[in-house]
Write a protein that holds these residues in place. Structure first.
Motif, mmCIF file in Angstrom:
data_model
loop_
_atom_site.group_PDB
_atom_site.id
_atom_site.type_symbol
_atom_site.label_atom_id
_atom_site.label_comp_id
_atom_site.label_asym_id
_atom_site.label_seq_id
_atom_site.Cartn_x
_atom_site.Cartn_y
_atom_site.Cartn_z
ATOM 1 N N THR A 357 18.818 -50.959 -15.574
ATOM 2 C CA THR A 357 19.096 -52.183 -16.310
ATOM 3 C C THR A 357 18.601 -51.991 -17.737
ATOM 4 N N GLU A 358 18.549 -53.082 -18.479
ATOM 5 C CA GLU A 358 17.987 -53.053 -19.839
ATOM 6 C C GLU A 358 16.580 -52.464 -19.823
ATOM 7 N N THR A 359 15.834 -52.750 -18.754
ATOM 8 C CA THR A 359 14.459 -52.268 -18.635
ATOM 9 C C THR A 359 14.401 -50.744 -18.642
ATOM 10 N N SER A 360 15.251 -50.121 -17.826
ATOM 11 C CA SER A 360 15.270 -48.663 -17.736
ATOM 12 C C SER A 360 15.793 -48.038 -19.025
ATOM 13 N N LEU A 361 16.818 -48.660 -19.607
ATOM 14 C CA LEU A 361 17.358 -48.131 -20.854
ATOM 15 C C LEU A 361 16.290 -48.142 -21.941
ATOM 16 N N ALA A 362 15.519 -49.229 -22.011
ATOM 17 C CA ALA A 362 14.466 -49.321 -23.021
ATOM 18 C C ALA A 362 13.405 -48.240 -22.820
ATOM 19 N N SER A 363 13.078 -47.952 -21.554
ATOM 20 C CA SER A 363 12.095 -46.902 -21.278
ATOM 21 C C SER A 363 12.584 -45.544 -21.764
ATOM 22 N N GLN A 364 13.852 -45.213 -21.457
ATOM 23 C CA GLN A 364 14.401 -43.931 -21.900
ATOM 24 C C GLN A 364 14.540 -43.878 -23.415
ATOM 25 N N ALA A 365 14.956 -44.991 -24.027
ATOM 26 C CA ALA A 365 15.066 -45.037 -25.492
ATOM 27 C C ALA A 365 13.695 -44.833 -26.129
ATOM 28 N N GLY A 366 12.681 -45.462 -25.548
ATOM 29 C CA GLY A 366 11.330 -45.301 -26.087
ATOM 30 C C GLY A 366 10.862 -43.858 -26.042
ATOM 31 N N GLN A 367 11.177 -43.156 -24.951
ATOM 32 C CA GLN A 367 10.786 -41.752 -24.851
ATOM 33 C C GLN A 367 11.554 -40.881 -25.843
ATOM 34 N N ALA A 368 12.837 -41.200 -26.054
ATOM 35 C CA ALA A 368 13.616 -40.444 -27.032
ATOM 36 C C ALA A 368 13.048 -40.639 -28.430
ATOM 37 N N LEU A 369 12.719 -41.881 -28.786
ATOM 38 C CA LEU A 369 12.169 -42.170 -30.115
ATOM 39 C C LEU A 369 10.787 -41.543 -30.280
ATOM 40 N N ARG A 370 10.004 -41.535 -29.213
ATOM 41 C CA ARG A 370 8.702 -40.850 -29.252
ATOM 42 C C ARG A 370 8.880 -39.370 -29.547
ATOM 43 N N ASP A 371 9.857 -38.739 -28.866
ATOM 44 C CA ASP A 371 10.078 -37.308 -29.075
ATOM 45 C C ASP A 371 10.537 -37.006 -30.498
ATOM 46 N N LEU A 372 11.189 -37.984 -31.141
ATOM 47 C CA LEU A 372 11.598 -37.808 -32.541
ATOM 48 C C LEU A 372 10.444 -38.046 -33.517
ATOM 49 N N GLY A 373 9.351 -38.650 -33.023
ATOM 50 C CA GLY A 373 8.221 -38.956 -33.886
ATOM 51 C C GLY A 373 8.259 -40.352 -34.470
ATOM 52 N N ASP A 374 9.243 -41.178 -34.084
ATOM 53 C CA ASP A 374 9.324 -42.562 -34.549
ATOM 54 C C ASP A 374 8.487 -43.424 -33.607
ATOM 55 N N LEU A 375 7.171 -43.385 -33.815
ATOM 56 C CA LEU A 375 6.260 -44.005 -32.858
ATOM 57 C C LEU A 375 6.325 -45.518 -32.865
ATOM 58 N N SER A 376 6.569 -46.126 -34.028
ATOM 59 C CA SER A 376 6.658 -47.577 -34.104
ATOM 60 C C SER A 376 7.833 -48.092 -33.274
ATOM 61 N N ALA A 377 9.006 -47.493 -33.452
ATOM 62 C CA ALA A 377 10.179 -47.901 -32.687
ATOM 63 C C ALA A 377 9.998 -47.579 -31.206
ATOM 64 N N ALA A 378 9.343 -46.460 -30.906
ATOM 65 C CA ALA A 378 9.094 -46.091 -29.509
ATOM 66 C C ALA A 378 8.220 -47.141 -28.843
ATOM 67 N N GLU A 379 7.184 -47.595 -29.531
ATOM 68 C CA GLU A 379 6.299 -48.606 -28.955
ATOM 69 C C GLU A 379 7.064 -49.898 -28.676
ATOM 70 N N THR A 380 7.932 -50.294 -29.589
ATOM 71 C CA THR A 380 8.718 -51.512 -29.389
ATOM 72 C C THR A 380 9.565 -51.427 -28.120
ATOM 73 N N GLU A 381 10.237 -50.289 -27.934
ATOM 74 C CA GLU A 381 11.093 -50.126 -26.757
ATOM 75 C C GLU A 381 10.278 -50.079 -25.466
ATOM 76 N N LEU A 382 9.151 -49.384 -25.478
ATOM 77 C CA LEU A 382 8.332 -49.283 -24.274
ATOM 78 C C LEU A 382 7.736 -50.633 -23.896
#
Length: 479
Positions: A357-382
């Motif tokens: 669901t949206e929940t799982s998508l946000a978790s995966q998006a957060g990990q992708a953004l973390r791997d890119l180094g965009d920690l602020s956006a990653a935190e928002t998604e997680l």
């Protein structure tokens, strides 16, 4: 189990020395120094849960001089060379082991030639009857080369291989689906280590027998193979969550075979997506991207909106792992659009069971953004993922998302907030048997150790709690 590194000295003492010209030639073809070769072996060993910290340039020198390493180290070396050269090299090709001296580990099987029901039975029995098999099965990049362009021929061969057996119809199909639902719910709540072998036992007894039976109709045959594919996927996912990566890969390959027999391209894409997830977690970004793209291509026109969103978000993980900022952002946005068009009642059972669901998508998006180094956006998604999750039904992923959030917060310099979420993660891990959860705790301790004597008291308490959790987890695994 005795560690490979501790066995090395005994093999060195017993084996007659004769210069290994095959190994020397391949190390030179790899353009490796002895130190680089040892580092590559350590990387493969670590990936397969068997760190070899003492393996260094001197070991490589001994091997080339004629000393034979242990069988597992030989296989790590062969896999490392295979990856470097882009072709399959086996331990027997290196002159390290005799043709019959390795345990039957199924590495040499061509999973695309035999009858899938028979191959599933072979794999399941090896898993059930040989305790060490799950620990020794090697994760292989060569096995990721899925022959999607020849799947119709493969399916035709499988159908021709069957014939007799008991009649199989709707009642048997419903029974498999009921068991799948029970196992899946328990997996999400209690982790991959819970009832893993029970799933394998059911696969190798009832399900394998059904697959070799006589079907009342072509529709029933496809339905049974589809249900079996989902169950084989679950066996792979449980092995993956238990950090048995080579074993997980083999079950995923069987799930692909069975989905192909069911003529269910979307379900095959679901398993390709899981293989991409595994690859990116193990640090193979390019391979993960290729698998995620394959899941989209193979299921195009067949997958539902939520399934397409799931496959698309895994391409984002692959793009992030390869450093492609623009394509990562585009893939996240595309996944959100696909998911917005989904109707839960029209989604396949495997989407509903996995709880995407949206929940799982946000978790995966957060990990992708973390791997890119965009920690602020990653935190928002997680944070979004945590806030919207049914924590009781999906306890394992909740603990992992909390740990990912804490890791990002720690990297942003907010240790107290990170410690609070790590403590919440440890709270939620009670009763969860998951290798990934244990790895998250080990990563937490590594993060905390980087502070040295500057570590605040509240974080020292967290570290002691984490150490106690890992001791308890090891004792549970032994029991």
């Amino acid at each position: 189990m005795e560690r490979e590194s501790s066995m090395e000295g005994r093999w060195m003492a017993r084996t007659p020395r004769q210069r290994n010209e095959k190994l020397l030639a391949l190390v030179r073809e790899c353009d490796w120094s002895y130190s680089a070769c040892a580092a590559a072996v350590r990387a493969v060993a670590n990936e397969n849960g068997n760190a070899l910290p003492s393996c260094d340039r001197s070991h490589v020198g001994h091997w080339i001089a004629g000393v034979k390493p242990g069988e597992r180290t030989s296989r790590y070396l062969a896999e490392a060379i295979s990856r470097r050269l882009g072709r399959v090299i086996r331990a027997t090709d290196l002159g390290l082991v005799g043709g019959g001296s390795l345990e039957v580990d199924l590495d040499g099987m061509d999973w695309w030639k035999g009858d899938p029901a028979t191959d599933l039975l072979t794999l399941g029995r090896a898993d059930l009857e040989r305790r060490a098999f799950g620990l020794s099965a090697l994760y292989s990049l060569a096995a990721l080369a899925v022959p999607l362009d020849s799947w119709q021929d493969i399916a035709d061969r499988g159908r021709q291989a069957r014939g007799g057996g008991a009649a199989v119809g709707r009642r048997e199909i419903d029974a498999v689906r009921d068991m799948l639902a029970v196992f899946s719910k328990a997996d999400e709540r209690f982790g991959g280590g819970h009832a893993r072998l029970a799933v394998v036992q059911y696969l190798t007894s009832d399900v394998a027998g059904y697959l070799q039976g006589r079907f009342m109709s072509e529709h029933d045959r496809r339905a049974m193979f589809g249900a079996a594919a989902e169950l084989a996927y679950l066996a792979g996912w449980k092995a993956f969550d238990s950090s048995l990566h080579g074993l997980a890969q083999r079950y995923y390959l069987q799930s692909l075979r069975l989905a192909n027999e069911a003529d269910d391209r979307a379900l095959a894409g679901f398993t390709l997506r899981a293989m991409a997830h595994q690859a990116v977690d193990l640090g193979h970004g390019q391979e993960a991207l290729q698998l995620a793209n394959s899941s989209l291509e193979w299921s195009r026109g067949k997958a539902s909106p939520a399934a397409t969103a799931l496959f698309t978000i895994l391409t984002a993980r692959g793009y992030a792992a390869t450093g492609d900022v623009a394509r990562t952002s585009a893939a996240i946005a595309a996944a959100e659009v696909h998911l917005a068009n989904a109707s839960p009642g029209d989604e396949p059972s495997w989407i509903r069971t996995s709880g995407f669901t949206e929940t799982s998508l946000a978790s995966q998006a957060g990990q992708a953004l973390r791997d890119l180094g965009d920690l602020s956006a990653a935190e928002t998604e997680l944070r979004r993922s945590i806030a919207t999750r049914n924590t009781e039904a999906y306890r394992r992923i909740h603990t992992l998302t909390l740990a990912n959030l804490a890791d990002v917060q720690c990297a942003r310099g907010r240790l107290r907030e990170a410690s609070e979420n790590w403590n919440h993660a440890l709270d939620a891990m009670t009763g969860v048997q998951s290798g990934r959860a244990a790895l998250a705790v080990r990563n937490m301790r590594t993060r905390l150790s980087s502070f040295g004597p500057r570590l605040p008291t509240f974080a020292q308490q967290l570290d002691r709690r984490a150490a106690a959790f890992l001791r308890s987890d090891r004792l549970s695994a032994l029991g």
